[in-house]
Design a protein around this motif. Structure first.
Motif, short mmCIF file in Angstrom:
data_model
loop_
_atom_site.label_atom_id
_atom_site.label_comp_id
_atom_site.label_asym_id
_atom_site.label_seq_id
_atom_site.Cartn_x
_atom_site.Cartn_y
_atom_site.Cartn_z
N GLN A 2 0.83 -1.20 0.00
CA GLN A 2 0.00 0.00 0.00
C GLN A 2 0.87 1.26 0.00
O GLN A 2 0.60 2.19 -0.77
N ASP A 3 1.90 1.28 0.85
CA ASP A 3 2.78 2.45 0.90
C ASP A 3 3.45 2.69 -0.45
O ASP A 3 3.51 3.82 -0.93
N ARG A 5 2.40 1.68 -3.41
CA ARG A 5 1.39 2.09 -4.38
C ARG A 5 1.09 3.59 -4.24
O ARG A 5 1.05 4.33 -5.22
N LYS A 6 0.96 4.03 -2.99
CA LYS A 6 0.67 5.45 -2.75
C LYS A 6 1.84 6.33 -3.14
O LYS A 6 1.64 7.42 -3.67
N GLN A 7 3.08 5.85 -2.90
CA GLN A 7 4.26 6.61 -3.32
C GLN A 7 4.29 6.79 -4.82
O GLN A 7 4.77 7.80 -5.33
N THR A 11 -4.09 4.71 -7.34
CA THR A 11 -5.19 4.17 -6.56
C THR A 11 -5.14 2.65 -6.70
O THR A 11 -4.44 2.12 -7.56
#
Length: 66
Positions: A2-3, A5-7, A11
């Protein structure tokens, strides 16, 4: 995952689309609830998408699935 992907500014839907999987399956990957043996070809796709090595993908999977 998740981290990472967000970096990358993605979405879950965008990541899933780029990996050619459903958003629901991608969610299972992020939660560490998908099958325990990650397919190497798919791990390579994840690595390419998030700029990670295969070892980093495996390590992240082990942490999230623990």
């Amino acid at each position: 995952m998740q981290d990472k992907r967000k970096q990358c500014g993605l979405t879950m839907a965008q990541a899933a689309e780029r990996l050619n999987i459903t958003e629901g399956y991608y969610l299972l990957i992020e939660k560490g609830e998908r099958q325990k043996s990650l397919d190497m070809a798919f791990a390579q796709k994840l690595g390419k998408l998030f700029g990670m090595t295969i070892q980093q993908i495996v390590d992240a999977e082990n942490r999230e699935g623990a």
